[in-house]
Write a protein that holds these residues in place. Structure first.
Motif, PDB file in Angstrom:
ATOM      1  N   PRO A 152       4.427 -45.385   2.854  1.00  0.00           N
ATOM      2  CA  PRO A 152       5.701 -45.197   3.562  1.00  0.00           C
ATOM      3  C   PRO A 152       5.521 -45.264   5.079  1.00  0.00           C
ATOM      4  CG  PRO A 152       5.432 -43.559   1.822  1.00  0.00           C
ATOM      5  CD  PRO A 152       4.114 -44.258   1.958  1.00  0.00           C
ATOM      6  N   PHE A 153       6.420 -45.959   5.736  1.00  0.00           N
ATOM      7  CA  PHE A 153       6.476 -46.083   7.193  1.00  0.00           C
ATOM      8  C   PHE A 153       5.190 -46.663   7.788  1.00  0.00           C
ATOM      9  CE2 PHE A 153       9.533 -42.731   6.157  1.00  0.00           C
ATOM     10  CZ  PHE A 153      10.672 -43.252   6.731  1.00  0.00           C
ATOM     11  N   HIS A 154       4.545 -47.534   7.022  1.00  0.00           N
ATOM     12  CA  HIS A 154       3.336 -48.180   7.546  1.00  0.00           C
ATOM     13  C   HIS A 154       3.678 -49.098   8.721  1.00  0.00           C
ATOM     14  CE1 HIS A 154      -0.654 -49.993   7.503  1.00  0.00           C
ATOM     15  NE2 HIS A 154      -0.088 -51.174   7.501  1.00  0.00           N
ATOM     16  N   VAL A 155       4.760 -49.853   8.606  1.00  0.00           N
ATOM     17  CA  VAL A 155       5.167 -50.740   9.702  1.00  0.00           C
ATOM     18  C   VAL A 155       5.645 -49.925  10.898  1.00  0.00           C
ATOM     19  CG1 VAL A 155       6.935 -52.419  10.380  1.00  0.00           C
ATOM     20  CG2 VAL A 155       5.656 -52.737   8.261  1.00  0.00           C
ATOM     21  N   ALA A 156       6.383 -48.850  10.661  1.00  0.00           N
ATOM     22  CA  ALA A 156       6.840 -48.006  11.768  1.00  0.00           C
ATOM     23  C   ALA A 156       5.666 -47.421  12.544  1.00  0.00           C
ATOM     24  CB  ALA A 156       7.725 -46.884  11.236  1.00  0.00           C
ATOM     25  N   ARG A 157       4.608 -47.069  11.851  1.00  0.00           N
ATOM     26  CA  ARG A 157       3.410 -46.565  12.551  1.00  0.00           C
ATOM     27  C   ARG A 157       2.805 -47.645  13.435  1.00  0.00           C
ATOM     28  NH1 ARG A 157      -0.128 -42.684   8.527  1.00  0.00           N
ATOM     29  NH2 ARG A 157       1.575 -41.334   7.834  1.00  0.00           N
ATOM     30  N   GLN A 158       2.730 -48.872  12.934  1.00  0.00           N
ATOM     31  CA  GLN A 158       2.171 -49.947  13.761  1.00  0.00           C
ATOM     32  C   GLN A 158       2.992 -50.170  15.029  1.00  0.00           C
ATOM     33  OE1 GLN A 158       0.748 -53.604  11.669  1.00  0.00           O
ATOM     34  NE2 GLN A 158       1.582 -52.628   9.846  1.00  0.00           N
ATOM     35  N   LEU A 159       4.291 -50.001  14.940  1.00  0.00           N
ATOM     36  CA  LEU A 159       5.155 -50.264  16.089  1.00  0.00           C
ATOM     37  C   LEU A 159       5.083 -49.164  17.145  1.00  0.00           C
ATOM     38  CD1 LEU A 159       8.349 -51.582  14.242  1.00  0.00           C
ATOM     39  CD2 LEU A 159       6.747 -52.939  15.606  1.00  0.00           C
ATOM     40  N   ILE A 160       5.112 -47.907  16.708  1.00  0.00           N
ATOM     41  CA  ILE A 160       5.310 -46.801  17.650  1.00  0.00           C
ATOM     42  C   ILE A 160       4.015 -46.048  17.945  1.00  0.00           C
ATOM     43  CG2 ILE A 160       6.604 -44.653  18.002  1.00  0.00           C
ATOM     44  CD1 ILE A 160       8.792 -45.773  16.237  1.00  0.00           C
ATOM     45  N   GLN A 161       3.130 -45.931  16.964  1.00  0.00           N
ATOM     46  CA  GLN A 161       1.945 -45.087  17.151  1.00  0.00           C
ATOM     47  C   GLN A 161       1.102 -45.492  18.353  1.00  0.00           C
ATOM     48  OE1 GLN A 161      -1.567 -45.073  14.372  1.00  0.00           O
ATOM     49  NE2 GLN A 161      -0.597 -43.177  13.652  1.00  0.00           N
ATOM     50  N   PRO A 162       0.839 -46.803  18.600  1.00  0.00           N
ATOM     51  CA  PRO A 162       0.007 -47.142  19.771  1.00  0.00           C
ATOM     52  C   PRO A 162       0.611 -46.685  21.096  1.00  0.00           C
ATOM     53  CG  PRO A 162       0.126 -49.006  18.279  1.00  0.00           C
ATOM     54  CD  PRO A 162       1.125 -48.007  17.794  1.00  0.00           C
ATOM     55  N   GLN A 163       1.927 -46.555  21.167  1.00  0.00           N
ATOM     56  CA  GLN A 163       2.564 -46.158  22.421  1.00  0.00           C
ATOM     57  C   GLN A 163       2.436 -44.651  22.673  1.00  0.00           C
ATOM     58  OE1 GLN A 163       3.710 -48.554  24.394  1.00  0.00           O
ATOM     59  NE2 GLN A 163       3.208 -50.074  22.802  1.00  0.00           N
ATOM     60  N   LEU A 164       2.177 -43.872  21.634  1.00  0.00           N
ATOM     61  CA  LEU A 164       2.111 -42.421  21.775  1.00  0.00           C
ATOM     62  C   LEU A 164       0.750 -41.841  21.422  1.00  0.00           C
ATOM     63  CD1 LEU A 164       5.529 -41.530  20.090  1.00  0.00           C
ATOM     64  CD2 LEU A 164       5.056 -41.819  22.528  1.00  0.00           C
ATOM     65  N   ALA A 165      -0.171 -42.663  20.960  1.00  0.00           N
ATOM     66  CA  ALA A 165      -1.445 -42.131  20.478  1.00  0.00           C
ATOM     67  C   ALA A 165      -2.295 -41.553  21.593  1.00  0.00           C
ATOM     68  CB  ALA A 165      -2.228 -43.235  19.750  1.00  0.00           C
TER      69      ALA A 165
END
Length: 449
Positions: free
Chosen positions: A71-84
């Motif tokens: 679940p939300f694998h694509v959403a993680r790719q989009l947003i996670q690098p900006q907040l990691a």
């Protein structure tokens, strides 16, 4: 890129609108569609390069066939690098009340104890996070490749969020295979129309474009007939055309007309199991239709090919041997040289002498197991050794005694005879009925009359 000038012009126009000054500046939605190998990934890579050149923040993700269940694998790719790269205190300050809801879904923090968050509340939190990022880091280009393999949760969230792109400094670009969109992607399928846009289908390359690729890779001396055959076997697919030229160069084939017939085999080999996997994903009816086309040819009426059998024909079961043993066989070999049955002496030959009578007929495959024992055989009878299965030619031996009535050329001991009836002929002198003698013939050299 070959024959993609129209698509690149649309990309430049959308980027100019995103980054330009004035009231007309704003976001948009671009949806590129087409079968595998038509250059969607290459086109999106060029789009990202041009977006970076215009100082855009690029959020990129790609669907994966093996990650659809996450679940939300694509959403993680989009947003996670900006907040990691932010600390927990900064994340809490940035996400506010959405920290405990959105943070675990994006892999930014561990989930808290208690029931999972409401799905609609989670999508609302993702909307807020993405809108916050777009406003702070504008202009933003969001690129999703292979959207047909995106997880259902991310796909439904993006389909609901996409119409907002035109009201934000956001260019949302997706690429997908229309014939592989899953059933749960109905909202995504109609997304371009709801956003006031139309899908941009990619067309196959023309013969002239494939010829340009062939001559670029193999040399300007490539024959026109060779280039035309390369276009025919690849159907204008850019990926297959590039792979085919690489195989031709690796094989050392000269790009001349006499080598053109070999291109069909090279193109079929390069597709490999990928084509088979795509056919199987389309269902058994498509696979049966492909079988029919492979046998009958592609220039057949569809109604004839549709009459293919519902399943592959079953292979008939091998019949039993003439001796009645099951059909589990070993490679032919010499018969055993020893016989553990009682009554056999060391002087007993292990195989019969050549017979002058009719030759026995060998079974199609030598048996591994013992020949089937008749039901009248006593349970206490000693087992016979494994032997090559012989099917004797029927013959009659008038005047022979009952123990000697065995087929010629047999390599194993005959069946124990049944007790002679009152009308049966008496045993011969060489076969007394003493209990010291075995109840079967051991004298292989005894002539048959």
């Amino acid at each position: 890129m070959v024959e993609r000038d129209a698509e690149l012009a649309i990309v430049d126009e959308a980027l100019d609108q995103l980054t330009g000054p004035g009231p007309d500046a704003g976001g948009a939605l671009l949806a590129f569609s087409g079968p595998a190998g038509l250059g969607k990934t290459t086109l999106l890579a060029e789009l990202r390069r041009r977006a970076h050149a215009r100082s855009c923040t690029v959020l990129a993700a790609r669907g994966g066939e093996q990650e659809q269940s996450q679940p939300f694998h694509v959403a993680r790719q989009l947003i996670q690098p900006q907040l990691a790269g932010t600390s927990e205190q900064e994340l809490r300050a940035a996400l506010g009340g959405w920290y405990s809801i959105v943070g675990p879904a994006l892999g930014l923090c561990a989930p808290e104890q208690g029931p999972p968050p409401d799905p609609q509340g989670l999508r609302d939190g993702l909307d807020w996070v993405l809108t916050h990022l777009v406003v702070k880091r504008a202009p933003v280009t969001l690129v999703l490749d292979d959207a047909h393999w995106a997880d259902p949760e991310s796909l439904s969230w993006l389909a609901a969020f996409a119409p907002r792109a035109e009201h934000l400094p956001l260019l949302l670009v997706v690429a997908y295979r229309p014939d592989e969109l899953p059933a749960h992607a109905d909202a995504f399928r109609t997304l371009p129309g709801r956003a006031g846009q139309a899908p941009l289908p990619l067309a196959p390359l023309t013969p002239a474009a494939v010829a340009a690729l062939v001559r670029e890779a193999l040399g300007d001396h490539a024959d026109d007939a060779f280039c035309k055959e390369a276009w025919a076997v690849t159907t204008g697919n850019p990926f297959e055309a590039v792979e085919l030229t690489a195989k031709v160069r690796g094989r050392g084939l000269r790009p001349v007309e006499e080598n053109a017939p070999q291109l069909a085999d090279l193109a079929a080999a390069q597709r490999g199991s990928g084509l088979v996997a795509r056919l199987e994903r389309l269902g058994p009816s498509t696979v049966r239709f492909a079988w029919a086309c492979a046998v009958l040819g592609t220039a057949i009426p569809q109604d004839i090919a549709a009459r293919a059998p519902p399943s592959a024909p079953r292979r008939p079961r091998a019949p039993p041997h003439a001796c009645g043993t099951p059909a589990s066989c070993r490679p032919p070999g010499p018969p055993p040289t020893t016989n553990p049955r009682p009554g056999w002496s060391s002087s007993t030959p292990s195989s019969p002498p050549p017979s002058t009578g009719p030759s026995p007929t060998l079974c199609a495959s030598p048996c591994t197991g013992r020949p089937r024992r008749p039901s009248s055989t006593p349970a206490s009878a000693p087992p016979r050794p494994p032997a090559t299965c012989w099917r004797p030619t029927p013959r009659t031996t008038p005047g022979s005694c009952a123990p000697c009535a065995r087929p010629p050329g047999r390599t194993s001991a005959p069946e124990p005879p049944t007790p002679p009836a009152a009308s049966s002929p008496a045993p011969c002198a060489s076969h007394p009925t003493s209990t010291n003698e075995p109840p079967y013939c051991t004298n292989w050299a005894a002539p048959l009359s």
